[in-house]
Design a protein around this motif. Sequence first.
Motif, PDB file in Angstrom:
ATOM      1  N   TYR A 251       0.840  -1.208   0.000  1.00  0.00           N
ATOM      2  CA  TYR A 251       0.000   0.000   0.000  1.00  0.00           C
ATOM      3  C   TYR A 251       0.871   1.253   0.000  1.00  0.00           C
ATOM      4  CZ  TYR A 251      -3.843   3.130   1.321  1.00  0.00           C
ATOM      5  OH  TYR A 251      -4.783   4.136   1.349  1.00  0.00           O
ATOM      6  N   SER A 255       1.126   3.887  -3.073  1.00  0.00           N
ATOM      7  CA  SER A 255       0.738   5.270  -2.775  1.00  0.00           C
ATOM      8  C   SER A 255       1.846   6.242  -3.166  1.00  0.00           C
ATOM      9  CB  SER A 255       0.417   5.413  -1.286  1.00  0.00           C
ATOM     10  OG  SER A 255      -0.635   4.551  -0.904  1.00  0.00           O
ATOM     11  N   TYR A 258       2.096   6.500  -7.160  1.00  0.00           N
ATOM     12  CA  TYR A 258       1.054   7.264  -7.856  1.00  0.00           C
ATOM     13  C   TYR A 258       0.987   8.713  -7.393  1.00  0.00           C
ATOM     14  CZ  TYR A 258      -0.515   3.314 -10.552  1.00  0.00           C
ATOM     15  OH  TYR A 258      -0.560   2.292 -11.459  1.00  0.00           O
ATOM     16  N   LEU A 259       1.411   8.992  -6.172  1.00  0.00           N
ATOM     17  CA  LEU A 259       1.530  10.390  -5.753  1.00  0.00           C
ATOM     18  C   LEU A 259       2.607  11.084  -6.595  1.00  0.00           C
ATOM     19  CD1 LEU A 259       0.932  12.789  -3.891  1.00  0.00           C
ATOM     20  CD2 LEU A 259       2.567  11.827  -2.251  1.00  0.00           C
ATOM     21  N   CYS A 444       0.564   7.757   2.101  1.00  0.00           N
ATOM     22  CA  CYS A 444      -0.504   6.917   2.654  1.00  0.00           C
ATOM     23  C   CYS A 444      -1.617   7.769   3.262  1.00  0.00           C
ATOM     24  CB  CYS A 444       0.071   5.975   3.704  1.00  0.00           C
ATOM     25  SG  CYS A 444       1.137   4.667   3.038  1.00  0.00           S
ATOM     26  N   SER A 446      -2.449  10.830   2.502  1.00  0.00           N
ATOM     27  CA  SER A 446      -3.169  11.504   1.422  1.00  0.00           C
ATOM     28  C   SER A 446      -4.152  10.559   0.742  1.00  0.00           C
ATOM     29  CB  SER A 446      -2.161  12.051   0.407  1.00  0.00           C
ATOM     30  OG  SER A 446      -2.814  12.623  -0.699  1.00  0.00           O
ATOM     31  N   ARG A 447      -3.678   9.365   0.423  1.00  0.00           N
ATOM     32  CA  ARG A 447      -4.536   8.402  -0.277  1.00  0.00           C
ATOM     33  C   ARG A 447      -5.694   7.938   0.602  1.00  0.00           C
ATOM     34  NH1 ARG A 447      -2.402   2.551  -2.580  1.00  0.00           N
ATOM     35  NH2 ARG A 447      -4.424   1.730  -3.279  1.00  0.00           N
ATOM     36  N   THR A 448      -5.401   7.622   1.861  1.00  0.00           N
ATOM     37  CA  THR A 448      -6.450   7.127   2.751  1.00  0.00           C
ATOM     38  C   THR A 448      -7.472   8.218   3.058  1.00  0.00           C
ATOM     39  OG1 THR A 448      -4.821   5.645   3.757  1.00  0.00           O
ATOM     40  CG2 THR A 448      -6.884   5.956   4.937  1.00  0.00           C
ATOM     41  N   ARG A 450      -8.400  10.567   1.038  1.00  0.00           N
ATOM     42  CA  ARG A 450      -9.271  10.608  -0.147  1.00  0.00           C
ATOM     43  C   ARG A 450     -10.275   9.459  -0.115  1.00  0.00           C
ATOM     44  NH1 ARG A 450      -9.322   7.878  -4.967  1.00  0.00           N
ATOM     45  NH2 ARG A 450     -10.280   8.971  -6.735  1.00  0.00           N
ATOM     46  N   SER A 451      -9.791   8.245   0.172  1.00  0.00           N
ATOM     47  CA  SER A 451     -10.674   7.075   0.174  1.00  0.00           C
ATOM     48  C   SER A 451     -11.779   7.203   1.207  1.00  0.00           C
ATOM     49  CB  SER A 451      -9.853   5.808   0.432  1.00  0.00           C
ATOM     50  OG  SER A 451      -8.892   5.605  -0.583  1.00  0.00           O
ATOM     51  N   GLU A 462      -8.123   0.441   4.242  1.00  0.00           N
ATOM     52  CA  GLU A 462      -7.002   1.325   3.922  1.00  0.00           C
ATOM     53  C   GLU A 462      -6.540   2.085   5.161  1.00  0.00           C
ATOM     54  OE1 GLU A 462      -7.109   3.709   0.374  1.00  0.00           O
ATOM     55  OE2 GLU A 462      -8.674   2.461  -0.526  1.00  0.00           O
TER      56      GLU A 462
END
Length: 519
Positions: A251, A255, A258-259, A444, A446-448, A450-451, A462
Amino acid sequence: MDGFRSYDIIIGGLEFSATQLARVSEVTALDGSIYATLQAHQSLATKAILLAGTGEQKERYLPKLASADKMAAFCLTEVSGGSDLASIESRATLSSDRQTYHLTGEKTWVITGGQAEIFVVFAKVKVPYGDEEDESKVTAFIVQRGFGGVTNSPSHDTLGIRGAEVCTVKFDNTPIPVDHVLGGEPGNGFQIAMDVLEADRHLMGSSCAGILKTLLSEAVDHVISRSQFKQKLHEFGLIQEKLTRIAATTYAIESMAYLTAGTIDHFQEPDCALESAAVKIFSSEGFWTCINDIMQIFGGQSFMKDQKYERFLRDGYYNFLNQGTNEILRLYIALMGLQHAAKDMKDTLRQLKDPFNNFKFYWETTKNRVLDRKSKKPKLKMLLADDVHPTLSFIASDLERAVIKLEWVVQDTLSIHQNDIVKEQLVLKRLSDVVMDMYAISACLSRTTRSLSIGLRNADHEKALTSYFAGHALSRIDLNLNLLAAGRFEAGDEICKTITDNLCKHHGWASEHPLARNW
């Protein structure tokens, strides 16, 4: 970036963004040999011409390379040079009529070296420098096999990526027209090499994540179906720990990748060299750890050559070497970061260096440092917790405290070592490891966030992955910051030097055998 994309269409490319290319690499990486071959042709050799070539060079070569009518190879590394580009021995000499270079040299570990018709080759040339000629200028050339004097060895018998063609390529007085100097101007080879290697480093993250997600699914199916001691494997704590570590590391890798890709796509002239280097190091080392865990989950069957797991382990070692060794990239991350910090702290460092003439400033700065560092919870000014999902705010606050401590450590490090910091490789390594973990946690979070905010499926899963990863990463950060604050003696750096000196003195093992006698 827009200029590159529009030109991609003209020369027959697919106009992929960095994010789209990362998505594709998730699939192509499932076969390491195919991935390495595509990377050598596209991300190295073709990319060099795309980034640095003149308009005429692009029009002449890129359509054939984009359609794969011609294969290309990137000839940079030499056995004697290793990671030191400045020490390459290949030479190109300009003819008396100044129309042709004659190239002589040998490049090793060249992927696609046997089938390539077009080579991007780096060699030293004599470049005018005032009234003299400087021989230390590295220059990149576009070389066709048809120019003559180009030969290659049979494919080497390698540990991993065994399906890829890895050759030594020799150039024996190969004639190269002057208009085949990449970019048109001699002497720019070093910068071209750096730009090419940096351009697609982030793809290692998405490629490693693609493999790990596939293998994790197989491992989960295995632990669900297999029983030992009248229990399913997934019920054992040690198996749960391995699966969690694999999932959380994957994960974080994905993350970060793709960031970084999104940042590259978002800006007209992105500067993501440090982020890409961090992705490369973190993903290659994380992949190695995860593959080891996966093989332990599968047990003895993973040791068999008729299973694919040992192939991923062997191919995974190539990641450590690909696009720059992790050791060199660690130094690069730390030194580039310190260079920026030194500019911001220039006046502060100048005054601290001369406390007698700046006693008041020195006293106030030192006093404030002591008071701040005695506080277990320094005042948070960036308020990172306000920018993440409320359920993740405690992680963001812990991260911000770590950033503050890093600032203190950087100030002390620059004050103590100043220009000699380039010689303190273990200090640089710890700094690099700290910022890589910080970047991973940030990705992580930032992505979480968003999710959770848009209600993606399994968003709570996540959040659990981020919490697990951040907890372990923050522990590593804290350990490294404490070692940096303690100094080289307490950190064990001097002991490392002493032990190494003894090993070198004895040309290897220096300790007596445990059964040895002195009588």
